[in-house]
Design a protein around this motif. Structure first.
Motif, short mmCIF file in Angstrom:
data_model
loop_
_atom_site.label_atom_id
_atom_site.label_comp_id
_atom_site.label_asym_id
_atom_site.label_seq_id
_atom_site.Cartn_x
_atom_site.Cartn_y
_atom_site.Cartn_z
N ASP A 128 -2.16 -4.00 2.67
CA ASP A 128 -1.01 -4.20 1.78
C ASP A 128 -0.17 -5.35 2.31
N GLU A 182 -4.01 -4.57 -1.49
CA GLU A 182 -2.87 -4.28 -2.37
C GLU A 182 -1.88 -5.45 -2.37
N ASP A 210 0.87 -3.67 -6.99
CA ASP A 210 1.94 -2.73 -6.67
C ASP A 210 3.29 -3.32 -7.10
MG LIG Z 1 2.46 -1.59 -1.64
#
Ligand SMILES: [Mg+2]
Length: 309
Positions: free
Chosen positions: A119, A145, A173
């Protein structure tokens, strides 16, 4: 917070009881009233509406590794107990690509059986994201992500990934904050997976509707909530018709405490959705200062007016 996460060393939340159960309203401090009003819509619906029809009893959750040095990896992950997936934060401020690679490789070598996901919270350029991907074992990677911030960059990165013949899935996201965003992500083919966060998307029913509309695969993630907010996310995860990945609902392990005596923590890597009762003594212990309480109550009123408008 036990370790600084998302730049935060502590978390503030407003909790209240509706006609059916306790609910949590905890938009991050810097969010506008407009944005925060979606979080309030979620909290109000959870407090007052029936629970959704569930498709599973338990939900697998991932461990989360903040941007710590390789020497701290095992100490941080030991707080999560059993897990089969680790989400690794990369591209945080003051972290170089070399630090990120070292952190990822420490996880893949120390935990040979776990799946990983990365991420970057939108902090990489497409080039930097590719540089990182070139140096880690991709057969262990569930998805990357929000590698880049903009939808254009995500599209560019996905196109390059395809040209190179890499098997890397991209999850959106931060690109998804309002209800219309997932549709744009899907239409522009900017991601393979959308992260569903129940509070910003306005509640369980709205999140289920968004999942239906995009047709993309989904993962449910928390917004660093107490057990009360997490339980709403857990009900959403259990109510999704399809769920292929572990969810980001194990975030209590990043916190020093909670406001209930029975925190919604994973058992053998899974959580079971249930309603949460706060504990009076813990509520008192973690009560906000009068100034912060006033700030939250004023924010609550402004957001409530936006809901009614
Ligand atoms: Mg995230």
């Amino acid at each position: 917070m036990l370790t600084k996460f998302r730049g935060l060393s502590h978390r503030e939340a407003l909790i209240f009881k509706g006609t059916k159960r306790w609910a949590e309203f905890s938009p991050f401090i810097e969010y506008s009233d407009q944005e925060a009003s979606n979080w309030l819509a979620a909290a109000v619906s959870f407090a007052n509406q029936d629970l959704p029809k569930l498709h599973r009893d338990t939900v697998g959750v991932n461990a989360t590794l903040p941007a710590v040095g390789p020497d701290q990896v095992e100490a941080v992950l030991s707080k999560f107990g059993e897990f089969s997936t680790v989400k690794i934060k990369v591209a945080e401020v003051e972290q170089t690509l070399i630090n990120d690679i070292a952190r990822v490789l420490k996880v893949t070598s120390s935990y040979p059986d776990v799946r990983i996901r990365l991420d970057a919270n939108g902090n990489f350029s497409p080039e930097k994201a590719l540089e990182l991907l070139a140096q880690i074992p991709l057969d262990r990677l569930d998805y990357f992500e929000q590698p880049c911030a903009s939808i254009n960059e995500l599209v560019e990165l996905r196109t390059t990934i395809k040209h190179l013949g890499l098997k890397v899935l991209i999850a959106a996201d931060e690109s998804i904050r309002k209800a219309s965003d997932p549709i744009e992500v899907a239409q522009r083919q900017a991601a393979d997976i959308v992260m569903l966060k129940v509070q910003p998307l306005g509640g369980i029913e709205r999140s289920l509707e968004i999942a239906r509309q995009t047709g993309l695969r989904t993962v449910v993630s928390s917004a660093l909530e107490t057990s009360i907010g997490l339980s709403q996310g857990a009900y959403l995860a259990a109510a999704l018709p399809e769920l292929d990945f572990d969810c980001g609902l194990g975030t209590l392990s990043l916190m020093e405490s909670d406001i209930t005596l029975e925190p919604l923590k994973p058992v053998a890597g899974r959580i079971t959705p249930r309603e949460i009762e706060p504990d009076a003594a813990l509520l008192q212990k973690y009560q906000a200062s009068p100034e912060r309480t006033k700030w939250w109550l004023e924010r609550l009123e402004r957001c409530f007016d936006l809901l009614e408008a």
